[in-house]
Design a protein around this motif. Structure first.
Motif, PDB file in Angstrom:
ATOM      1  N   ILE A  11      73.656 -45.198  90.014  1.00 29.71           N
ATOM      2  CA  ILE A  11      72.216 -45.054  89.809  1.00 29.71           C
ATOM      3  C   ILE A  11      72.008 -44.124  88.625  1.00 29.71           C
ATOM      4  O   ILE A  11      72.391 -42.957  88.671  1.00 29.71           O
ATOM      5  N   SER A  12      71.415 -44.664  87.562  1.00 21.26           N
ATOM      6  CA  SER A  12      71.185 -43.842  86.371  1.00 21.26           C
ATOM      7  C   SER A  12      69.722 -43.434  86.293  1.00 21.26           C
ATOM      8  O   SER A  12      68.900 -43.834  87.124  1.00 21.26           O
ATOM      9  N   GLY A  13      69.385 -42.627  85.290  1.00 25.70           N
ATOM     10  CA  GLY A  13      68.099 -41.946  85.252  1.00 25.70           C
ATOM     11  C   GLY A  13      66.959 -42.750  84.678  1.00 25.70           C
ATOM     12  O   GLY A  13      66.763 -42.787  83.460  1.00 25.70           O
ATOM     13  N   GLY A  14      66.204 -43.404  85.507  1.00 26.02           N
ATOM     14  CA  GLY A  14      65.012 -44.128  85.101  1.00 26.02           C
ATOM     15  C   GLY A  14      64.079 -44.235  86.289  1.00 26.02           C
ATOM     16  O   GLY A  14      64.515 -44.128  87.449  1.00 26.02           O
ATOM     17  N   ILE A  15      62.799 -44.467  86.043  1.00 25.96           N
ATOM     18  CA  ILE A  15      61.826 -44.528  87.122  1.00 25.96           C
ATOM     19  C   ILE A  15      62.173 -45.619  88.119  1.00 25.96           C
ATOM     20  O   ILE A  15      61.873 -45.525  89.314  1.00 25.96           O
TER      21      ILE A  15
END
Length: 405
Positions: A11-15
């Motif tokens: 899980i990477s950093g985005g809304i």
């Protein structure tokens, strides 16, 4: 089903990271074990506690955690799985994967894994359209990385365009299609999508407001379940679905010819909004407006009926023929009459009056009409409608898989 399968979810950093909570739930409902890696930025959107609660597994985030390295190690983490899923896959993480950077646990695991990798890209539409991002994706696909999405719609910044992460149902269907034999393996499917354009002259045409989103979603859903899918589409502003053979046409006659050329198939889903009429006196030159002259008369002639033709195609008739009824009033009455008139097996009825936002939108409310009766389906994304229809097709085909081969 995914019984016994092990998924490493990055899980990477985005809304869009919030959607992964639903994805974890769906994967576990299908029987998969889910182990998660969160990037530092991802923790700004979802908490390790929420991910751990849903996955039932320890959450990993730090490459240099001595406890984690002792218990499992980042190499074991990356290899002790059947598939790695990256959702959302940001432009930054995609770039890292392309160049082989490994400056955190997520990128290190992706560099060292020898298992299949699936990306669900999510980003601003300008990032998505940037040549650097497209080149990075092309390079990763050439290495065997699979992608699902992105979709078009409203983005977090208040802008609209391509960049929304695929729905959890779409990601789940691709994972199942890749890890399992695929319940539609050996099935040949034909799907029509989008509008048709009937020329008035070389510049103007008669058309409609169909975006093709529902038909494209159905083609994708069938392919992810293992079917060999041909999508015949009219003019749309959508990317061709992954894993699908796409044939681009413009007119109804061209669409019919393309469909007949793909027979025999096991199932045909006619989701295209085919124009009822064509212009019989179309001009080869642009029609000019002349001062004082009356507007030129446009003569219409009936277009071929693609749904009825496929339903009556004799020995080459698909085992299952599904039509769509786009109505603006008396939806069920008109759709039921269409089922009888066309000779198909099912009709998917939907209300496309302007107030519904169905044409061009991302959601749909449909009724499935079969010979056994009518099923109202709840309002859902077009991706979820497609997945539900695809699984109904699985049930309906039963022992007829691959009969047409």
């Amino acid at each position: 089903m995914l019984d016994g399968k092990r998924i490493l979810l990055v899980i990477s950093g985005g809304i869009a990271a919030y959607k992964t909570l639903d994805l974890i739930r769906r994967l576990r409902e299908r029987g998969a074990a889910v182990r998660c890696v969160l990037t530092k930025n991802a923790q700004n959107f979802v908490t390790p506690l929420s991910v751990q609660t849903l996955s039932g597994e320890k959450v990993f985030s730090d490459t240099f955690s001595l406890t984690d390295e002792h218990e499992i190690g980042h190499i074991t983490l990356a290899r002790d799985c059947d598939m790695v899923v990256v959702a959302p896959a940001t432009a930054n993480l995609i770039a890292k994967m392309t160049t082989g950077l490994a400056d955190d646990l997520a990128s290190t695991a992706l560099l060292v894994t020898d298992q299949p990798v699936v990306l669900a890209p999510a980003m601003n539409f300008r990032m998505w359209e940037n040549p650097a991002t497209q080149a990075n994706l092309a390079a990763l696909k050439a290495r065997g990385v699979r992608t699902v999405g992105p979709n078009s719609g409203m983005l977090a910044e208040g802008e609209a365009g391509m960049g929304r992460m695929a729905e959890p149902s779409e990601i789940l269907a691709l994972v199942e299609g890749l890890l399992a034999a695929g319940p539609l393996r050996g099935v040949k499917a034909l799907v029509t999508s989008g509008p048709t354009f009937e020329p008035i002259d070389p510049v103007r045409f008669i058309g409609n407001r169909s975006s093709g989103k529902q038909g494209h979603a159905i083609a994708s859903a069938l392919a992810r379940l293992g079917a060999e899918v041909t999508l015949v589409t009219g003019p749309v502003r959508l990317t061709d679905p992954a894993g699908v053979t796409t044939v681009h046409v413009e007119t109804a006659r061209e669409m019919l010819g393309a469909c007949l050329g793909r027979l025999p198939v096991d199932v045909a889903v006619c989701a295209a909004a085919v124009a009822d009429w064509t212009v019989s006196n179309a001009s080869k030159e642009k029609r000019k407006k002349e001062a004082g002259a009356p507007p030129p008369a446009i003569e219409l002639a009936p277009n071929p009926d693609i749904l009825a033709t496929l339903s009556e195609s004799g020995g080459a008739r698909p085992h299952l023929v599904v039509g769509f009824a786009a109505e603006t009033e008396r939806v069920l009455e008109h759709a039921g009459a269409k089922l009888e008139r066309k000779g198909c097996d099912w009709i998917v009825a939907n209300d496309v009056s302007p107030a519904t936002g169905t044409f061009g939108g991302d959601f749909n409310t449909v009724h499935l009409i079969t010979r056994a009766g009518t099923e109202p389906w709840p309002r859902a994304s077009k991706a979820d409608v497609a997945e539900r229809l695809a699984w109904r097709i699985v049930d309906a085909l039963g022992g007829h898989k691959g009969e047409q081969e």
